[in-house]
Design a protein around this motif. Structure first.
Motif, short mmCIF file in Angstrom:
data_model
loop_
_atom_site.label_atom_id
_atom_site.label_comp_id
_atom_site.label_asym_id
_atom_site.label_seq_id
_atom_site.Cartn_x
_atom_site.Cartn_y
_atom_site.Cartn_z
N ARG A 222 32.03 49.28 43.30
CA ARG A 222 30.66 48.82 43.02
C ARG A 222 29.94 48.50 44.32
O ARG A 222 28.79 48.88 44.53
N ASP A 223 30.63 47.79 45.22
CA ASP A 223 30.02 47.43 46.50
C ASP A 223 29.80 48.67 47.36
O ASP A 223 28.81 48.74 48.10
N LEU A 224 30.69 49.63 47.28
CA LEU A 224 30.51 50.88 48.02
C LEU A 224 29.25 51.60 47.54
O LEU A 224 28.42 52.05 48.35
N GLN B 52 39.87 55.04 47.56
CA GLN B 52 39.55 53.61 47.67
C GLN B 52 40.42 52.78 46.73
O GLN B 52 41.22 53.32 45.98
N TYR C 277 27.33 41.64 48.16
CA TYR C 277 28.69 42.12 47.87
C TYR C 277 29.27 41.27 46.74
O TYR C 277 29.04 40.05 46.69
N TYR D 157 26.71 50.22 45.99
CA TYR D 157 25.56 49.38 46.36
C TYR D 157 25.12 49.64 47.79
O TYR D 157 23.93 49.83 48.08
N SER E 186 34.45 43.68 51.80
CA SER E 186 33.82 44.89 51.26
C SER E 186 33.38 45.83 52.36
O SER E 186 33.48 47.06 52.23
N HIS F 298 36.17 48.14 53.36
CA HIS F 298 36.38 49.25 52.41
C HIS F 298 35.33 50.34 52.61
O HIS F 298 35.64 51.53 52.60
N ILE F 299 34.07 49.93 52.76
CA ILE F 299 32.98 50.90 52.89
C ILE F 299 33.11 51.69 54.18
O ILE F 299 32.99 52.92 54.19
N ASP G 263 35.01 45.79 41.74
CA ASP G 263 33.89 45.42 42.60
C ASP G 263 33.92 46.15 43.95
O ASP G 263 32.90 46.24 44.62
N ASP H 24 40.35 46.04 42.13
CA ASP H 24 39.14 45.28 41.79
C ASP H 24 37.97 46.26 41.71
O ASP H 24 37.58 46.85 42.72
N HIS I 253 32.83 41.87 45.68
CA HIS I 253 34.29 41.80 45.88
C HIS I 253 34.62 40.48 46.58
O HIS I 253 34.11 40.19 47.65
#
Lengths: 146, 146, 146
Positions: A67-69, A58, C84, A71, C91, C94-95, A64, A62, C86
């Motif tokens: 972090r967002d993943l 990834q 989110y 979350y 986001s 990315h996920i 975040d 950033d 980012h």
């Protein structure tokens, strides 16, 4: 084409984690293993020998993003769910590990991983903090006679 | 380093499944293929040639771990969803297969897979029961001259 | 068994995408790279050097299968989520990329990928439209002396 694969090497690294769920950037440690292996052309296989941690590739620009993943994985697969049956209380960690996967393969050219500009390799801890292991094998596909 | 890769081998196994969604531990069958291949150092690639089944590496000590994995996948991706359009009624199986992935790579050292203490390789059936196929290739990275 | 790995080759393809979220069937382009490489027995590693796109292997007979996959991924990981952090607003991409994975490995026999009858390799775009890159390495495991 036409050159023999000339070698391989397996290294095992210790990865300390500090939180229950955490993305640890291991890119520089993988780079060190590749440099020590001397592999110039080939690929590297990173493998996690645990069932409550995985690997993902990834963005590391950033923080975040990871972090967002984390979350969203927690939202989808909460730590607590009254329908889990595994009595260690970490079913979510097992499930998240399977969603990320146990291994990653990255190509090597000119001695360097062919990562995209924003890519980093993350050790995905889902049941820490723990002392974890990471196996790394570099496979050389450049013939000695080239 | 410095030794040529000396061989490879592909085997194809039949995997019978008994339920619509099921995690079948195939570790011992993969071990047999590796033993028959004679590969001592290298890795094994397991590959599922289906689109409604996949592979994952998980704990086999407590069967509730894979039960909880199947439970959560079904909760996230239910068999029935009025917004699916694929008319065979198995969209969930395709989606779950993509979430687990079609292949797994495991390192081999001294003739044995380098699995973690609790790890097993699971064939992840999401649209059974069926007779399934599993392709296994052992890649040897130990030179004959070593 | 017993034959040296005789070569490798890395190709880089440009993959244009046309929508924000889209599954692009790249199977025929991977086939062309394998044919050009001359590899008869081995495997191919496909690798995406991006963090908002991935790869998956899925059915290409009915386009509703990949449509349903994109639908469910969007339902699980919506584009918009007020939690989110980012700030690029992608986001979800990315996920989704981490859920699909950055690479796929497919076996090669007799010069052809060993795909199942319904399998195709998809470039999974989650933040398009963009001009994307795909790295492909063919690894030959058939000895020149066989």
């Amino acid at each position: 084409m036409g050159a023999p694969l000339v070698g391989s090497r397996t290294a095992s690294l210790e990865i300390p984690t500090r939180q229950r769920c955490e993305m640890v950037d291991i890119t520089s440690r993988v780079r060190e293993v590749i440099a020590a292996s001397g592999v110039r052309e080939g690929y590297v296989i990173c493998y996690v020998p645990h069932t409550t941690a995985g690997l993902t590739i990834q963005e590391n620009a950033d923080p975040d993003v990871t972090r967002d993943l984390l979350y969203k994985l927690e939202q989808l697969v909460p730590h607590r769910d009254c329908n889990y049956r595994h009595d260690e209380g970490n079913s979510d960690a097992h499930i998240k590990a399977s969603l990320m996967g146990s291994s990653q393969t990255v190509l090597i050219e000119n001695g360097h991983m062919v990562l995209g500009r924003w890519q980093a390799i993350y050790f995905a801890e889902f049941d820490g903090p723990r002392q974890r292991d990471l196996h790394i094998r570099c496979v050389d596909t450049m013939g000695a006679s080239q």
